[in-house]
Design a protein around this motif. Structure first.
Motif, PDB file in Angstrom:
ATOM      1  N   PRO A  85       0.687  -1.241  -0.105  1.00 52.88           N
ATOM      2  CA  PRO A  85      -0.426   0.161   0.172  1.00 52.88           C
ATOM      3  C   PRO A  85       1.066   1.085  -0.301  1.00 52.88           C
ATOM      4  O   PRO A  85       1.724   1.170  -0.001  1.00 52.88           O
ATOM      5  CB  PRO A  85      -0.458  -0.289   1.067  1.00 52.88           C
ATOM      6  N   LYS A  86       0.216   2.510  -0.424  1.00 54.84           N
ATOM      7  CA  LYS A  86       1.478   2.997  -1.146  1.00 54.84           C
ATOM      8  C   LYS A  86       1.186   4.193   1.006  1.00 54.84           C
ATOM      9  O   LYS A  86      -0.004   4.111   1.632  1.00 54.84           O
ATOM     10  CB  LYS A  86       0.155   4.912  -1.705  1.00 54.84           C
ATOM     11  N   ALA A  87       2.373   5.229   0.354  1.00 53.08           N
ATOM     12  CA  ALA A  87       2.588   5.702   2.586  1.00 53.08           C
ATOM     13  C   ALA A  87       1.917   6.843   2.325  1.00 53.08           C
ATOM     14  O   ALA A  87       1.421   7.031   1.238  1.00 53.08           O
ATOM     15  CB  ALA A  87       4.256   5.945   2.680  1.00 53.08           C
ATOM     16  N   GLU A  88       0.968   7.451   3.342  1.00 51.44           N
ATOM     17  CA  GLU A  88       0.320   8.336   3.560  1.00 51.44           C
ATOM     18  C   GLU A  88       0.818   9.671   3.867  1.00 51.44           C
ATOM     19  O   GLU A  88       1.466   9.580   4.914  1.00 51.44           O
ATOM     20  CB  GLU A  88      -1.142   7.907   4.458  1.00 51.44           C
ATOM     21  N   GLN A  89       1.558  10.833   2.990  1.00 53.05           N
ATOM     22  CA  GLN A  89       1.889  11.922   3.241  1.00 53.05           C
ATOM     23  C   GLN A  89       1.283  13.347   3.683  1.00 53.05           C
ATOM     24  O   GLN A  89       0.236  13.263   2.709  1.00 53.05           O
ATOM     25  CB  GLN A  89       2.493  12.358   2.415  1.00 53.05           C
ATOM     26  N   VAL A 112       4.556  11.212   7.531  1.00 47.96           N
ATOM     27  CA  VAL A 112       4.213  10.731   6.861  1.00 47.96           C
ATOM     28  C   VAL A 112       4.542   9.299   7.124  1.00 47.96           C
ATOM     29  O   VAL A 112       4.872   9.036   8.599  1.00 47.96           O
ATOM     30  CB  VAL A 112       5.582  10.341   5.810  1.00 47.96           C
ATOM     31  N   GLN A 113       2.956   8.323   6.794  1.00 48.95           N
ATOM     32  CA  GLN A 113       2.855   6.906   8.008  1.00 48.95           C
ATOM     33  C   GLN A 113       2.852   5.943   6.486  1.00 48.95           C
ATOM     34  O   GLN A 113       2.503   5.978   5.374  1.00 48.95           O
ATOM     35  CB  GLN A 113       1.296   7.064   8.191  1.00 48.95           C
ATOM     36  N   VAL A 114       3.958   5.146   7.010  1.00 52.13           N
ATOM     37  CA  VAL A 114       3.906   3.899   5.587  1.00 52.13           C
ATOM     38  C   VAL A 114       3.618   2.867   6.264  1.00 52.13           C
ATOM     39  O   VAL A 114       3.376   2.643   7.626  1.00 52.13           O
ATOM     40  CB  VAL A 114       6.040   3.839   6.335  1.00 52.13           C
ATOM     41  N   ASN A 115       3.184   2.165   5.331  1.00 49.25           N
ATOM     42  CA  ASN A 115       2.258   1.482   5.372  1.00 49.25           C
ATOM     43  C   ASN A 115       2.977   0.105   4.958  1.00 49.25           C
ATOM     44  O   ASN A 115       3.837  -0.492   4.227  1.00 49.25           O
ATOM     45  CB  ASN A 115       0.572   1.113   4.407  1.00 49.25           C
ATOM     46  N   LYS A 116       2.801  -1.119   6.054  1.00 48.65           N
ATOM     47  CA  LYS A 116       3.546  -2.705   6.603  1.00 48.65           C
ATOM     48  C   LYS A 116       2.421  -3.300   4.960  1.00 48.65           C
ATOM     49  O   LYS A 116       2.283  -2.917   3.820  1.00 48.65           O
ATOM     50  CB  LYS A 116       3.562  -3.318   7.125  1.00 48.65           C
TER      51      LYS A 116
END
Length: 187
Positions: A29-33, A157-161
């Motif tokens: 999944p794309k990171a949420e920025q 930035v929230q990186v999704n695993k």
């Protein structure tokens, strides 16, 4: 003579393989920025420039003066003319007194009349209006101060695993033919 012969036959194993391939699914999944750039703080202080033009003397030179100054000028000219008139009349009176005793009374009056009312030559001259340097110009430069304070960007930035699904594969086998060796003796 005939020799007996040995005949050997070998049979390989025959297998029936059932292969179930492994299944692997990977999704990222794309990171949420969230990026926010606050505006810089800018402070500007300015002092305006001034251009000062004094045309008072130039206006006087062409005859344009204010009512107060005009009144003062006429009053001074009137006072001066009155004092000159008093001085002239006193001088003429002295002349008449001095010459009256000498018997020159009529002659003195005639001379005084010629002085006051005789032909007068007009004064003429070239005059530059307004006079050179009558307009005074002064310039005060302005001042400008700019102070800019940059603001750092706000980055969240929230990186999704990654999503990983794995099903291992399977292999099953069934023996269709077992290995064997056959030996025959031929006589």
């Amino acid at each position: 003579m005939k020799f007996p012969q040995i005949q050997i036959r070998t049979y390989d194993i025959i297998m029936d393989w059932k292969v179930q391939d492994p299944v692997q699914i990977i999704q990222q999944p794309k990171a949420e920025q969230h990026i926010e750039q606050p505006a810089a703080i800018v402070e500007i202080q300015s002092t305006p420039a001034k251009l000062l033009i004094d045309t008072t003397q130039a206006r006087r030179d062409i005859g344009l003066i204010g009512p107060l100054e005009s009144t003062m000028n006429y009053a001074q000219e009137g006072k001066k003319a009155a004092l000159e008139g008093i001085a002239r009349r006193a001088s003429e009176g002295r002349q008449m007194m001095e010459n009256a005793g000498k018997g020159l009374g009529r002659q003195t009056i005639r001379n005084i009349a010629k002085q006051n009312h005789g032909p007068k030559l007009p004064k003429y001259n070239i005059k530059f209006v307004p006079s050179v340097g009558s307009v005074k110009i002064d310039y005060v430069p302005g001042d400008l101060k700019i102070n800019a304070i940059p603001q750092k960007p706000k980055i969240d930035v929230q990186v999704n695993k990654p999503i990983h699904e794995y099903t291992p594969g399977k292999i099953t086998g069934e023996v269709l033919q077992y290995p064997r060796v056959e030996i025959d003796v031929i006589l």
